[in-house]
Design a protein around this motif. Sequence first.
Motif, mmCIF file in Angstrom:
data_model
loop_
_atom_site.group_PDB
_atom_site.id
_atom_site.type_symbol
_atom_site.label_atom_id
_atom_site.label_comp_id
_atom_site.label_asym_id
_atom_site.label_seq_id
_atom_site.Cartn_x
_atom_site.Cartn_y
_atom_site.Cartn_z
ATOM 1 N N LEU A 212 0.840 -1.196 0.000
ATOM 2 C CA LEU A 212 0.000 0.000 0.000
ATOM 3 C C LEU A 212 0.877 1.249 0.000
ATOM 4 O O LEU A 212 0.377 2.369 -0.028
ATOM 5 C CB LEU A 212 -0.935 -0.008 1.215
ATOM 6 N N THR A 213 2.188 1.035 0.042
ATOM 7 C CA THR A 213 3.145 2.138 -0.010
ATOM 8 C C THR A 213 4.189 1.843 -1.064
ATOM 9 O O THR A 213 4.365 0.701 -1.484
ATOM 10 C CB THR A 213 3.853 2.325 1.347
ATOM 11 N N ALA A 214 4.894 2.917 -1.472
ATOM 12 C CA ALA A 214 5.959 2.786 -2.453
ATOM 13 C C ALA A 214 7.118 3.683 -2.047
ATOM 14 O O ALA A 214 6.910 4.708 -1.384
ATOM 15 C CB ALA A 214 5.444 3.160 -3.841
ATOM 16 N N LEU A 266 -11.316 2.719 0.544
ATOM 17 C CA LEU A 266 -10.861 1.342 0.355
ATOM 18 C C LEU A 266 -11.057 0.531 1.631
ATOM 19 O O LEU A 266 -11.449 -0.652 1.576
ATOM 20 C CB LEU A 266 -9.394 1.321 -0.063
ATOM 21 N N ASP A 267 -10.782 1.148 2.781
ATOM 22 C CA ASP A 267 -10.953 0.442 4.049
ATOM 23 C C ASP A 267 -12.424 0.107 4.291
ATOM 24 O O ASP A 267 -12.762 -0.997 4.733
ATOM 25 C CB ASP A 267 -10.393 1.284 5.186
ATOM 26 N N ALA A 268 -13.304 1.071 4.008
ATOM 27 C CA ALA A 268 -14.736 0.835 4.194
ATOM 28 C C ALA A 268 -15.244 -0.281 3.286
ATOM 29 O O ALA A 268 -16.198 -0.993 3.634
ATOM 30 C CB ALA A 268 -15.511 2.126 3.930
ATOM 31 N N ASP A 269 -14.604 -0.465 2.145
ATOM 32 C CA ASP A 269 -15.023 -1.516 1.212
ATOM 33 C C ASP A 269 -14.332 -2.843 1.494
ATOM 34 O O ASP A 269 -14.525 -3.807 0.775
ATOM 35 C CB ASP A 269 -14.707 -1.069 -0.230
ATOM 36 N N GLY A 270 -13.512 -2.869 2.561
ATOM 37 C CA GLY A 270 -12.856 -4.116 2.940
ATOM 38 C C GLY A 270 -11.640 -4.448 2.117
ATOM 39 O O GLY A 270 -11.229 -5.615 2.046
ATOM 40 N N LEU A 271 -11.012 -3.443 1.482
ATOM 41 C CA LEU A 271 -9.863 -3.695 0.626
ATOM 42 C C LEU A 271 -8.537 -3.348 1.295
ATOM 43 O O LEU A 271 -7.505 -3.294 0.612
ATOM 44 C CB LEU A 271 -10.008 -2.916 -0.691
ATOM 45 N N ILE A 272 -8.553 -3.117 2.609
ATOM 46 C CA ILE A 272 -7.324 -2.902 3.361
ATOM 47 C C ILE A 272 -7.115 -4.084 4.317
ATOM 48 O O ILE A 272 -8.024 -4.474 5.057
ATOM 49 C CB ILE A 272 -7.366 -1.594 4.182
ATOM 50 N N HIS A 273 -5.929 -4.649 4.266
ATOM 51 C CA HIS A 273 -5.568 -5.753 5.163
ATOM 52 C C HIS A 273 -4.738 -5.210 6.316
ATOM 53 O O HIS A 273 -3.718 -4.544 6.099
ATOM 54 C CB HIS A 273 -4.767 -6.809 4.398
ATOM 55 N N TRP A 274 -5.186 -5.484 7.550
ATOM 56 C CA TRP A 274 -4.495 -5.008 8.754
ATOM 57 C C TRP A 274 -3.739 -6.188 9.374
ATOM 58 O O TRP A 274 -4.332 -7.093 9.946
ATOM 59 C CB TRP A 274 -5.486 -4.432 9.762
ATOM 60 N N GLY A 279 1.758 -4.123 11.948
ATOM 61 C CA GLY A 279 2.585 -3.487 10.927
ATOM 62 C C GLY A 279 1.756 -2.633 9.971
ATOM 63 O O GLY A 279 0.525 -2.508 10.109
ATOM 64 N N PHE A 280 2.415 -2.016 9.018
ATOM 65 C CA PHE A 280 1.741 -1.147 8.053
ATOM 66 C C PHE A 280 0.627 -1.900 7.335
ATOM 67 O O PHE A 280 0.768 -3.076 7.000
ATOM 68 C CB PHE A 280 2.749 -0.622 7.037
ATOM 69 N N PRO A 281 -0.496 -1.217 7.145
ATOM 70 C CA PRO A 281 -1.609 -1.858 6.426
ATOM 71 C C PRO A 281 -1.183 -2.222 5.000
ATOM 72 O O PRO A 281 -0.292 -1.609 4.424
ATOM 73 C CB PRO A 281 -2.711 -0.798 6.439
ATOM 74 N N ARG A 282 -1.868 -3.237 4.433
ATOM 75 C CA ARG A 282 -1.574 -3.727 3.084
ATOM 76 C C ARG A 282 -2.840 -3.635 2.225
ATOM 77 O O ARG A 282 -3.962 -3.596 2.739
ATOM 78 C CB ARG A 282 -1.114 -5.187 3.146
ATOM 79 N N PHE A 283 -2.637 -3.630 0.934
ATOM 80 C CA PHE A 283 -3.768 -3.570 0.005
ATOM 81 C C PHE A 283 -4.211 -4.983 -0.356
ATOM 82 O O PHE A 283 -3.391 -5.859 -0.622
ATOM 83 C CB PHE A 283 -3.363 -2.814 -1.265
ATOM 84 N N LYS A 284 -5.516 -5.209 -0.345
ATOM 85 C CA LYS A 284 -6.060 -6.493 -0.769
ATOM 86 C C LYS A 284 -6.271 -6.462 -2.291
ATOM 87 O O LYS A 284 -7.212 -5.851 -2.784
ATOM 88 C CB LYS A 284 -7.407 -6.776 -0.088
ATOM 89 N N ARG A 285 -5.361 -7.091 -3.004
ATOM 90 C CA ARG A 285 -5.495 -7.149 -4.462
ATOM 91 C C ARG A 285 -6.379 -8.335 -4.830
ATOM 92 O O ARG A 285 -6.007 -9.491 -4.645
ATOM 93 C CB ARG A 285 -4.130 -7.270 -5.131
ATOM 94 N N VAL A 286 -7.565 -8.025 -5.330
ATOM 95 C CA VAL A 286 -8.567 -9.048 -5.612
ATOM 96 C C VAL A 286 -8.261 -9.725 -6.952
ATOM 97 O O VAL A 286 -7.921 -9.060 -7.946
ATOM 98 C CB VAL A 286 -9.976 -8.432 -5.631
ATOM 99 N N LEU A 287 -8.390 -11.034 -6.982
ATOM 100 C CA LEU A 287 -8.169 -11.795 -8.206
ATOM 101 C C LEU A 287 -9.231 -11.438 -9.238
ATOM 102 O O LEU A 287 -10.430 -11.581 -8.994
ATOM 103 C CB LEU A 287 -8.204 -13.294 -7.918
ATOM 104 N N SER A 288 -8.794 -10.936 -10.354
ATOM 105 C CA SER A 288 -9.722 -10.568 -11.420
ATOM 106 C C SER A 288 -10.102 -11.803 -12.222
ATOM 107 O O SER A 288 -9.497 -12.871 -12.093
ATOM 108 C CB SER A 288 -9.084 -9.523 -12.334
ATOM 109 N N SER A 289 -11.086 -11.622 -13.088
ATOM 110 C CA SER A 289 -11.537 -12.742 -13.915
ATOM 111 C C SER A 289 -10.603 -13.005 -15.095
ATOM 112 O O SER A 289 -10.790 -13.978 -15.825
ATOM 113 C CB SER A 289 -12.955 -12.472 -14.437
ATOM 114 N N GLY A 290 -9.626 -12.140 -15.283
ATOM 115 C CA GLY A 290 -8.664 -12.334 -16.360
ATOM 116 C C GLY A 290 -7.589 -11.276 -16.325
ATOM 117 O O GLY A 290 -7.616 -10.355 -15.508
#
Length: 548
Positions: A212-214, A266-274, A279-290
């Motif tokens: 979630l950071t760079a 993103l957090d409200a939509d459940g896309l942040i992993h704690w 440690g620092f929060p992470r982004f939940k990268r959802v598996l796309s259909s392709g």
Amino acid sequence: MSQLYYGDNLDVLREHVPDESVDLIYLDPPFNSNANYNILFKSPDGQQSQSQIEAFEDTWHWNDRAEAAFDDVMRSGNTNAFTLLRAMREFLGDNDMMAYLAMMTVRLIELHRVLKPTGSLYLHCDPTASHYLKLLLDGVFGATNFKNEIVWKRTTAHSAARRFGDVHDIILFYSKSGDFTWNEILLPHSDGYSDRYRNEDEKGRVWADDNLTAPGIRNGHSGEAWRGFDVTAKGSHWKISRKAVERIVGADKAASMTTIEKLDLLDADGLIHWPRNGGFPRFKRVLSSGTLVQDVVTDIPPLNSQAQERLGYPTQKPLALLERIIDASSNEGDLVLDPFCGCGTAVHAAQKLGRRWTGIDVTHLAIGLIEKRMSDAYPSLQFDVIGRPQSLADAEELVRRDKHQFELWALSVVDAAPWKGGRKGPDGGIDGIIWFKPDGKKTEKAIVEVKGGATGVKDVGRLAQVMERENAKIGVLLTAQPPTRTMERDAAAVGIWENKYTGRKHARLQILTLDDLFHNRRPDIPWVDTTVGKKAKRETTQQQGTLL
């Protein structure tokens, strides 16, 4: 209704295609990189047709037509295009390449005119001229409207003398404006891609954690502290998935949101992993259909010699390639234009995907091929064919105006491949060949001779001699004039050929008139269909064809 035009595409565009009426343009213009680029047919014995070369040969030489095209660009009012074309002429001189570029530029200006503001253009070319064409497209469409240089691997690896093997084509993708039609195309994930997506949330989304950071400190909101986490302290900034935010609130609203607002969303939509360790929060990268389609196309192979869709056209492109382009840059009901439609792959793909289409080609041979292709694929399809003879009077007018084009038209009606001689050399009494397999295996030939002028007994005798010389089972004389009784008698005297496979008998020398063609009468040529099943074999004849 969709339309197919015979004629010079510059004339057709100017006379028949209104301003801003087309949603998508695909063009694969002929280029004389090897002197036989645009040949339509290659026969079983290796003989090739000259018809397409003849149709385009003026395109490849600097002459009055090239000078006229250059002047048209100058008068068009497109100063950018003319400035580029003039600079190229100073660099290249008045040579074959310059003639080609002048021809292309005046047509690109017309294509820009007919394209809707939301439309796109794809120009398919080989690397020999792609760099020049890109500069001209920058001039006509604007450099900021360049979207992609798509690389398609058009052939398998092969050797080349003292250089790397050339195995790709270029497709240049431009939009007319910044607001253009675009539909995401997803391809199946590669093997092993989804292995790291091992988590599933309460919404059933499969995900993997991602940064979630760079690295690097940036000015503005991307470096603000959030929920007690200060990214600047560790020399980083927040890295937020733009597409994830846009999927929730849309692109317009996402553009006005701050970094902190996006993180909260993103957090409200459940896309942040704690992490449990704090440690620092992470982004939940959802598996796309392709996987999103990329600009290097390696998953669509060229047509091989056994491909079911192959029509015997050396530069024929796979239907799947055109489907991808049309899917990405148009919607159902949109109008697709191919001004160099050749064997008709683009219009075929457009019809398959529920688009309207307009195709243009300068040879009757190509138009006839497309008519047959579309009628075979869509038997109930109705479309206009403009510029080809639609009546006996039209055909007679074509005879008077251009006997060579009349010949090509007549050959296309009976599905004959033009012979290699014709207008540019002695044809040996042969204008075309109909290849057939009387037993479903061995290829035989029927010789076709076309006479647009006066016809007499001598023509029957000459065709009979050519049949014997070429060991042809059948000969067909296509004539603009009705045969005399003496001609019919001499034709009958050539005899009967019996197909031993079916037992049917066929006149060896057959005479057909223009009137016959317009009454759907065709040469009586045996052709055995062995594709229905191993035991199901049925004989048909070309008399069942329909003249469109």
